[in-house]
Design a protein around this motif. Structure first.
Motif, PDB file in Angstrom:
ATOM      1  N   ARG A  37       0.864  -1.182   0.000  1.00  0.00           N
ATOM      2  CA  ARG A  37       0.000   0.000   0.000  1.00  0.00           C
ATOM      3  C   ARG A  37       0.902   1.234   0.000  1.00  0.00           C
ATOM      4  N   PRO A  38       0.710   2.150  -0.957  1.00  0.00           N
ATOM      5  CA  PRO A  38      -0.330   2.092  -1.987  1.00  0.00           C
ATOM      6  C   PRO A  38      -0.092   0.933  -2.960  1.00  0.00           C
ATOM      7  N   LEU A  39      -1.195   0.406  -3.464  1.00  0.00           N
ATOM      8  CA  LEU A  39      -1.134  -0.692  -4.416  1.00  0.00           C
ATOM      9  C   LEU A  39      -0.621  -0.157  -5.743  1.00  0.00           C
ATOM     10  N   ARG A  40       0.405  -0.813  -6.274  1.00  0.00           N
ATOM     11  CA  ARG A  40       1.011  -0.356  -7.531  1.00  0.00           C
ATOM     12  C   ARG A  40       0.324  -1.054  -8.710  1.00  0.00           C
ATOM     13  N   LEU A  41      -0.173  -0.233  -9.645  1.00  0.00           N
ATOM     14  CA  LEU A  41      -0.935  -0.738 -10.783  1.00  0.00           C
ATOM     15  C   LEU A  41      -0.148  -0.588 -12.082  1.00  0.00           C
ATOM     16  N   ALA A  42      -0.363  -1.536 -12.997  1.00  0.00           N
ATOM     17  CA  ALA A  42       0.263  -1.467 -14.326  1.00  0.00           C
ATOM     18  C   ALA A  42      -0.832  -1.603 -15.376  1.00  0.00           C
ATOM     19  N   PHE A  43      -1.182  -0.481 -16.018  1.00  0.00           N
ATOM     20  CA  PHE A  43      -2.196  -0.463 -17.069  1.00  0.00           C
ATOM     21  C   PHE A  43      -1.783   0.517 -18.156  1.00  0.00           C
TER      22      PHE A  43
ATOM     23  N   TRP B 113      -3.762   3.674  -4.138  1.00  0.00           N
ATOM     24  CA  TRP B 113      -3.064   3.072  -5.272  1.00  0.00           C
ATOM     25  C   TRP B 113      -2.221   4.123  -5.982  1.00  0.00           C
ATOM     26  N   GLU B 114      -1.300   3.660  -6.810  1.00  0.00           N
ATOM     27  CA  GLU B 114      -0.502   4.527  -7.662  1.00  0.00           C
ATOM     28  C   GLU B 114      -0.151   3.763  -8.932  1.00  0.00           C
ATOM     29  N   MET B 115       0.083   4.506 -10.001  1.00  0.00           N
ATOM     30  CA  MET B 115       0.447   3.867 -11.259  1.00  0.00           C
ATOM     31  C   MET B 115       1.949   3.594 -11.255  1.00  0.00           C
ATOM     32  N   ALA B 116       2.303   2.325 -11.442  1.00  0.00           N
ATOM     33  CA  ALA B 116       3.717   1.927 -11.410  1.00  0.00           C
ATOM     34  C   ALA B 116       4.352   2.039 -12.789  1.00  0.00           C
ATOM     35  N   VAL B 117       3.542   2.008 -13.833  1.00  0.00           N
ATOM     36  CA  VAL B 117       4.091   2.066 -15.183  1.00  0.00           C
ATOM     37  C   VAL B 117       3.101   2.797 -16.084  1.00  0.00           C
ATOM     38  N   GLU B 118       3.605   3.669 -16.932  1.00  0.00           N
ATOM     39  CA  GLU B 118       2.807   4.363 -17.944  1.00  0.00           C
ATOM     40  C   GLU B 118       3.376   3.963 -19.299  1.00  0.00           C
ATOM     41  N   SER B 119       2.719   3.067 -19.977  1.00  0.00           N
ATOM     42  CA  SER B 119       3.243   2.558 -21.242  1.00  0.00           C
ATOM     43  C   SER B 119       2.093   2.109 -22.120  1.00  0.00           C
ATOM     44  N   GLN B 120       2.298   2.203 -23.427  1.00  0.00           N
ATOM     45  CA  GLN B 120       1.336   1.662 -24.374  1.00  0.00           C
ATOM     46  C   GLN B 120       1.735   0.253 -24.814  1.00  0.00           C
ATOM     47  N   SER B 121       2.852  -0.240 -24.287  1.00  0.00           N
ATOM     48  CA  SER B 121       3.341  -1.559 -24.659  1.00  0.00           C
ATOM     49  C   SER B 121       2.810  -2.611 -23.695  1.00  0.00           C
ATOM     50  N   ASP B 122       2.051  -3.566 -24.228  1.00  0.00           N
ATOM     51  CA  ASP B 122       1.547  -4.647 -23.389  1.00  0.00           C
ATOM     52  C   ASP B 122       2.689  -5.478 -22.822  1.00  0.00           C
ATOM     53  N   ARG B 123       3.763  -5.635 -23.587  1.00  0.00           N
ATOM     54  CA  ARG B 123       4.905  -6.413 -23.101  1.00  0.00           C
ATOM     55  C   ARG B 123       5.551  -5.742 -21.899  1.00  0.00           C
TER      56      ARG B 123
ATOM     57  N   ILE C 232       4.046  -3.827 -19.713  1.00  0.00           N
ATOM     58  CA  ILE C 232       3.129  -4.029 -18.594  1.00  0.00           C
ATOM     59  C   ILE C 232       3.250  -5.448 -18.049  1.00  0.00           C
ATOM     60  N   GLU C 233       3.274  -6.426 -18.941  1.00  0.00           N
ATOM     61  CA  GLU C 233       3.385  -7.819 -18.519  1.00  0.00           C
ATOM     62  C   GLU C 233       4.699  -8.072 -17.790  1.00  0.00           C
ATOM     63  N   ALA C 234       5.799  -7.500 -18.287  1.00  0.00           N
ATOM     64  CA  ALA C 234       7.095  -7.699 -17.651  1.00  0.00           C
ATOM     65  C   ALA C 234       7.123  -7.080 -16.257  1.00  0.00           C
ATOM     66  N   THR C 235       6.501  -5.911 -16.102  1.00  0.00           N
ATOM     67  CA  THR C 235       6.458  -5.251 -14.797  1.00  0.00           C
ATOM     68  C   THR C 235       5.683  -6.091 -13.793  1.00  0.00           C
ATOM     69  N   VAL C 236       4.571  -6.652 -14.232  1.00  0.00           N
ATOM     70  CA  VAL C 236       3.765  -7.498 -13.341  1.00  0.00           C
ATOM     71  C   VAL C 236       4.501  -8.789 -13.025  1.00  0.00           C
TER      72      VAL C 236
ATOM     73  N   LEU D 101       6.432  -6.130  -9.529  1.00  0.00           N
ATOM     74  CA  LEU D 101       6.549  -4.707  -9.240  1.00  0.00           C
ATOM     75  C   LEU D 101       5.193  -4.002  -9.284  1.00  0.00           C
ATOM     76  N   ALA D 102       4.154  -4.710  -9.714  1.00  0.00           N
ATOM     77  CA  ALA D 102       2.821  -4.116  -9.812  1.00  0.00           C
ATOM     78  C   ALA D 102       1.815  -5.236 -10.050  1.00  0.00           C
ATOM     79  N   VAL D 103       0.518  -4.871 -10.037  1.00  0.00           N
ATOM     80  CA  VAL D 103      -0.537  -5.830 -10.347  1.00  0.00           C
ATOM     81  C   VAL D 103      -1.339  -5.307 -11.533  1.00  0.00           C
ATOM     82  N   HIS D 104      -2.126  -6.187 -12.091  1.00  0.00           N
ATOM     83  CA  HIS D 104      -2.864  -5.884 -13.307  1.00  0.00           C
ATOM     84  C   HIS D 104      -4.220  -6.588 -13.200  1.00  0.00           C
ATOM     85  N   ALA D 105      -5.109  -6.390 -14.155  1.00  0.00           N
ATOM     86  CA  ALA D 105      -6.385  -7.102 -14.194  1.00  0.00           C
ATOM     87  C   ALA D 105      -6.651  -7.543 -15.627  1.00  0.00           C
ATOM     88  N   VAL D 106      -7.106  -8.776 -15.771  1.00  0.00           N
ATOM     89  CA  VAL D 106      -7.389  -9.329 -17.103  1.00  0.00           C
ATOM     90  C   VAL D 106      -8.664 -10.147 -17.046  1.00  0.00           C
TER      91      VAL D 106
END
Length: 284
Positions: A179-185, A206-216, A218-222, A226-231
């Motif tokens: 906490r804060p929960l780190r998000l990757a979207f 929460w806070e944004m851990a990554v700002e990227s348009q690359s899905d790869r 985001i996936e690598a960060t999760v 280093l962060a969580v995601h939702a699918v």
């Protein structure tokens, strides 16, 4: 001496009638707007009739245009039937299919493989992007079929499946406890706002851990924890897994997997593609 109608101009006329405008029709026909407009003008001049009512923002047919539309459809159908029976090019061409990255697997490779076996001379152009981008391109007439992931389904769409949205993190990871929960979207990810609101509703910072348009990215960060995601359930990226949070994170909304098909994606080839998409995504 008998006069002949231009079939290319008739095809443009039918496309405009079916899509409701020159802009969208030009996208589907892979022509410029000026080229489509010129073909319509030549058709009107050849007949000496006004076929389109251009007095409002949306294009509508005049009474003469309505009458011609019926003839034009029959002429084009007969033309296409002759070309189909008399040549070996019945199933040549291209279809454009747009799919969000997170639902490409496992269905799309299976669909493309089966379709290529049935129609080896039809090229399928696969585009992968965010749902919002795909819907914009579809609205401009640049794509024949799109799949989307949305809360609901817009007019003209068909819901194939409704699936849970689940939290994912690194295999055996602990980032979900921070906490804060780190998000990757991605910035344009359609799930992003809903996830943030769900966390706000239960007062989890929460806070944004990554700002990227690359899905790869985001996936690598999760995957690095280093962060969580939702699918959508069942589409977890490699090296990640659903988070066993036991209620420590809020439940997320279910998402619809929808199919949108352009008005001009007709005929046996398009029907086969639609059937394959339905078959595979209803089984997801």
């Amino acid at each position: 001496m008998p006069r002949n109608l231009d079939l290319t101009a008739l095809r443009s006329f039918v496309a405009v009638a079916d899509t409701g405008g020159v802009t969208k029709a030009s996208g589907f026909l892979n022509l410029t707007q000026s080229a489509v407009s010129m073909q319509l003008k030549r058709l009107e001049e050849a007949l000496g009739l006004s076929l389109l009512d251009r007095s409002s923002r949306s294009v509508s047919l005049t009474s003469a245009g309505e009458q011609l539309l019926s003839y034009a459809r029959r002429m084009l159908e007969l033309n296409d039937e002759v070309m189909s029976r008399m040549t070996d090019t019945a199933f040549e061409g291209e279809l454009v299919l747009g799919v969000p990255h997170d639902i490409v697997y496992p269905a799309i490779p299976q669909i493309l493989q089966r379709f290529a076996a049935d129609f080896p001379r039809v090229r399928v152009q696969l585009l992968s992007s965010f749902t919002r981008n795909l819907k914009s391109m579809y609205g401009r007439g640049e794509i024949d079929f799109i799949l989307t992931t949305e809360d609901g389904c817009d007019v003209g769409g068909e819901t194939l499946s409704v699936r849970r949205l689940v939290w994912v993190g690194a295999i055996g990871g602990n980032a979900w406890r921070d906490r804060p929960l780190r998000l990757a979207f991605g910035t344009h990810c359609i799930f992003r706002t809903g996830v943030q609101r769900a966390l706000d509703a239960v007062q989890i910072p929460w806070e944004m851990a990554v700002e990227s348009q690359s899905d790869r990215t985001i996936e690598a960060t999760v995957a690095a924890d280093l962060a969580v995601h939702a699918v959508i359930e069942g589409t977890e990226p490699p090296y990640t897994e659903p988070i066993p949070h036991g209620g420590a994170l809020p439940e997320l909304k279910s998402q619809s997997i929808n199919l949108y098909r352009s008005e001009l994606a007709t005929g046996e080839v398009a029907e086969a593609m639609a059937a394959l998409i339905r078959q595979h995504y209803r089984a997801v």
